[in-house]
Motif scaffolding. Structure first.
Motif, short mmCIF file in Angstrom:
data_model
loop_
_atom_site.label_atom_id
_atom_site.label_comp_id
_atom_site.label_asym_id
_atom_site.label_seq_id
_atom_site.Cartn_x
_atom_site.Cartn_y
_atom_site.Cartn_z
N GLU A 1 1.12 -1.00 0.08
CA GLU A 1 0.00 -0.05 0.06
C GLU A 1 0.85 1.18 0.05
O GLU A 1 1.97 1.25 0.72
N ASN A 2 0.54 2.12 -0.88
CA ASN A 2 1.27 3.49 -0.75
C ASN A 2 2.59 3.44 -1.42
O ASN A 2 3.49 4.31 -0.76
N GLU A 3 2.95 2.34 -2.11
CA GLU A 3 4.28 2.23 -2.44
C GLU A 3 4.45 2.90 -3.94
O GLU A 3 3.63 2.93 -4.68
N PHE A 4 5.68 3.27 -4.26
CA PHE A 4 6.05 3.72 -5.44
C PHE A 4 6.97 2.83 -5.91
O PHE A 4 8.24 2.58 -5.86
N LEU A 5 6.40 1.91 -6.87
CA LEU A 5 7.07 0.62 -7.35
C LEU A 5 7.49 0.68 -8.87
O LEU A 5 6.80 1.14 -9.51
#
Lengths: 358, 262
Positions: A31-35
Motif C-alpha cells: 500500500e502506498n508504495e512507488f514501485l
C-alpha cells in the motif's frame, strides 16, 4: 508506505504463441508504495503491468488485490487506473469531457464532477484548460491530462506505462518531480514501468529489475545501485566495471592477479565470483600509491566529471573522476574495500534463473 | 509565359473533351425544340413532363430506396469488417484487404453476370431483393476503403483507456471509437450511396423484368427512341452525383486541414 500487501502476483506465467514473456513471476506491491518495474524492452515489464490492469490474462497464476482474486475480473471492474504511454486521450472530447469520462460512467452528480475536474486540473497545474481540445496541448500537457483523467476516479493504484517516454529530457525531469509530488499528495500506490534507470532511481521506493521474463532483483534504489545481485543488474543500472575474479578468502578478493581487500564474507575459499566496481568509486592516484598501475588510454569531458579509460593488468577500467589525468599518463588505481561489490557467478543460465527466483 | 499559356490551353482542351458531351446534354434538356440540332428557346417543359411520367418516378423511387438501403447496410457490414480486419495480424489482414478490393477493380459486367448466375443457381427470383443484395455486395469494399485509414490513425490504447475508466467494451466502442472513425464511416456511406445511384451494368443483370432503376429505365427508353425527358433526367442524375462527390471531397479536405478548435 505501509507493510500491507495491496497487490500480490502469484506464479504468473504468460506466453504469446511460443514466446514465454513471464515465467512463474512472484511479486507483491505494498500500500502506498512507488514501485518501478525496470528493464530493457521485451523483459516483460509492460506485460506485468497489463496483467495488473486487466488488459492481459495470465496463462497461469493469480492476481490478488486486497486479498481477493481478480485474475478474471475485466479491466472496467478493477479499482485501478492506467496512464498510457501515448496518453490515449479522447480526441473528440474537450479536456473536461475527458476527465469526466470515468465519473459519468459511475453516475456521479454534475456538481461532484465539476468539482473533481477543477481539483484534478489544479493538481496537475493546468487550471483553465477545461474547454481546450487535446490536440491543442503539448505532449507534456496531454500527459498531465491523462494523469488527471485517471486520478479523479480515486483509484487505489495508479499504473503508469512509460508515461514520460515521449517527452524531451528537460520536460521528463520536471515531470519526475511532478509525479513524486502527486504521489505524496494523493497517498496512493504507483506502479511505474520504465526502461530508464535514472527515472527509476529518482522516483521509486522499490525497484524491480526484470530481464527476459524473470525478476533479477527487488530492492530500494540504493540497494539496487550499490549492491547489485548479479552482472545484469550491475550493468543495467549505471556504468560499471564488471570483472570476473577469485574470492581468495573472506575479505580478500583476487582481481586480475592482484589481491584487493574487501568487506564481503561467506563466499568460501578460492571461489570464482564477479566483482562490480562503479567508475566513480575508483580513485586514481600516483603510480606508487595504487594497488595496481595502468595507463590512461582515453579521456572525455562529461561536464560534472571526466570519463577515463585506464588499461591495467590487461583490462580496460572505466573511471569517473573530477581530477584530470592526460592520455598516456601512468596512474595508480586504488579502490576502497567497501566500494568492491562481490556477486556470485552463475555457472549456467538455469542457475541464473534459479538464483533469481529465490 | 508561353509555357504557362500552353499548359492552361492543354487543360482547357482536356476539360472541353471531358465535359462537352455532358454540357450538350444539359443544354438540350432546356431546349424547347425536340430537334437535337436546333435551339428552340429555353424551357422547363421536359422537366415538367419528366415528373408527370409515372414509370420514371417509380424508377426514381426504386433507385433512391435501393441506394439508401444498400448504402446503409453496406456501411454497417463494412465498418464491422474493417474493425475486425484492423485487429488482425498483418498477413491475414493484407490478404483479406486484397480480396475485398477485387470487386472494386473487377469489370462490372463480370460482377453483374456472376451475381446473376448465383441468383439463378439458387432459384432466387430476380427483382428488388436481388438488386439490393447485389448493390450491398459491391458497396462494402468502398466502405472498408474509407473506414480503414481512420482506424489506422486511432491510438491503439484509447479503447483500453476507456475500459480502464470503467466503460464496458460496447460503451467504449460507441463513446470513443465510433466518434473517432465517424468521418470515415460517413464518407463510406456517401460513397456507397453514389456508387449505387450510378450503377447500370450490375443492376441490369440482376434486376429481372419487374423493376427498373433510373439507369436501366433510361436504357430501355433510349432503345425506343430518345425523348427529351431523358435529357432532363440525365441532367438531374449528373448534378446529384456531382454534388455528392463535391460533398464527400470537401469533407476529406476539411479533415486534412490543420484546424485547431480552442
Amino acid at each position: 508506505m505501509t507493510d500491507n500487501k495491496l497487490i500480490d502476483l502469484v506464479n504468473i506465467t504468460k506466453s504469446f504463441g511460443d514466446t514465454v514473456v513471464l515465467d512463474e513471476l512472484n511479486l507483491y506491491i505494498r500500500e502506498n508504495e512507488f514501485l518501478t518495474l525496470l528493464g530493457p524492452s521485451g523483459c516483460g515489464k509492460t506485460t506485468t503491468l497489463r496483467i495488473i490492469g486487466g488488459f492481459e490474462t495470465p496463462n497461469k497464476g493469480q492476481v490478488i488485490f486486497e486479498g481477493k482474486d481478480i485474475t478474471k475480473l475485466p479491466s472496467n471492474e478493477r479499482q485501478l487506473n492506467t496512464v498510457f504511454q501515448k496518453y490515449a486521450l479522447f480526441n473528440h472530447m474537450t479536456i473536461s469531457e475527458n476527465i469526466a469520462f470515468g465519473l459519468k460512467i459511475k453516475k456521479k452528480s454534475k456538481i461532484y464532477i465539476q468539482d473533481k475536474i477543477k481539483y484534478a486540473l489544479k493538481l496537475v497545474n493546468l487550471d483553465g484548460f477545461e474547454n481546450r481540445m487535446p490536440d491543442s496541448l503539448s505532449g507534456g500537457q496531454q500527459q498531465r491530462i491523462a494523469i488527471a483523467r485517471a486520478i479523479v476516479n480515486e483509484p487505489k493504484v495508479l499504473l503508469l506505462d512509460e508515461p514520460l517516454g515521449a517527452l524531451d529530457l528537460k520536460l521528463r525531469q520536471d515531470m519526475q518531480y511532478e509525479l513524486i509530488r502527486l504521489k505524496n499528495e494523493l497517498g496512493i500506490t504507483f506502479v511505474y514501468v520504465t526502461h530508464d534507470q535514472e527515472e527509476a532511481l529518482t522516483m521509486s521506493d522499490t525497484i524491480v529489475v526484470m530481464n527476459q521474463g524473470y525478476i533479477q532483483q527487488v530492492g530500494t534504489p540504493e540497494d539496487i545501485y550499490n549492491e547489485p545481485k548479479n552482472a545484469f543488474v550491475a550493468d543495467f543500472i549505471g556504468d560499471s566495471n564488471i570483472i570476473p575474479s577469485l574470492m581468495v578468502e573472506d575479505k580478500l578478493v583476487n582481481i586480475l592477479g592482484v589481491n584487493f581487500p574487501c568487506v564481503d564474507i561467506g563466499f568460501g575459499r578460492n571461489k570464482p565470483v564477479d566483482v562490480v566496481i562503479r567508475p566513480e568509486d575508483i580513485d586514481l592516484v600516483k603510480p606508487e600509491h595504487g594497488i595496481v598501475t595502468g595507463r590512461v588510454t582515453s579521456l572525455l569531458f562529461k561536464g560534472v566529471h571526466y570519463e577515463m579509460e585506464v588499461t591495467a593488468n590487461g583490462r580496460e577500467w572505466l573511471v569517473h573522476s573530477t581530477d584530470l589525468f592526460p592520455v598516456g599518463s601512468e596512474v595508480g588505481i586504488h579502490v576502497d574495500p567497501y566500494d568492491i561489490q562481490i556477486m556470485n557467478k552463475p555457472e549456467s543460465e538455469d542457475e541464473e534463473a534459479a538464483l533469481i527466483v529465490e | 509565359m508561353v509555357k504557362k499559356f500552353f499548359s492552361r490551353f492543354y487543360i482547357g482542351i482536356i476539360l472541353l473533351f471531358l465535359y462537352a458531351p455532358i454540357v450538350i446534354l444539359i443544354v438540350l434538356s432546356f431546349n424547347a425544340s425536340k430537334s437535337r440540332s436546333k435551339w428552340g428557346g429555353f424551357t422547363f417543359k421536359w422537366y415538367h413532363e419528366l415528373f408527370q411520367n409515372e414509370d420514371i418516378m417509380a424508377a426514381l423511387t426504386t433507385t433512391l430506396i435501393i441506394a439508401f438501403t444498400s448504402a446503409l447496410i453496406a456501411t454497417l457490414l463494412g465498418t464491422a469488417a474493417a474493425i475486425a480486419m484492423n485487429s488482425m495480424k498483418k498477413t491475414p489482414r493484407t490478404i483479406l484487404l486484397a480480396i475485398t478490393n477485387v470487386p472494386m477493380l473487377n469489370a462490372d459486367i463480370v460482377t453483374g453476370i456472376s451475381l446473376m448466375l448465383i441468383f439463378v443457381a439458387l432459384n432466387f427470383t430476380l427483382g428488388f431483393t436481388s438488386v439490393l443484395l447485389a448493390h450491398i455486395t459491391f458497396n462494402i469494399p468502398y466502405v472498408i476503403l474509407s473506414v480503414m485509414p481512420k482506424l489506422k490513425q486511432l491510438n491503439s490504447h484509447t479503447f483500453e483507456a476507456a475500459q480502464d475508466l470503467g466503460a464496458s467494451p460496447l460503451y467504449a466502442f460507441f463513446k470513443v471509437i465510433l466518434p473517432d472513425i465517424f468521418p470515415g464511416v460517413l464518407s463510406g456511406f456517401f460513397l456507397a450511396f453514389t456508387m449505387s445511384l450510378d450503377d447500370f451494368v450490375i443492376t441490369h443483370f440482376t434486376k429481372g423484368p419487374e423493376i427498373n432503376t433510373l439507369s436501366t429505365k433510361i436504357y430501355t427508353e433510349v432503345r425506343k427512341g430518345i425523348k427529351p425527358e431523358i435529357y432532363a433526367l440525365s441532367t438531374i442524375m449528373f448534378v446529384t452525383v456531382l454534388l455528392l462527390l463535391i460533398f464527400i471531397n470537401r469533407r476529406k479536405a476539411d479533415k486534412n486541414a490543420p484546424i485547431r478548435k480552442v
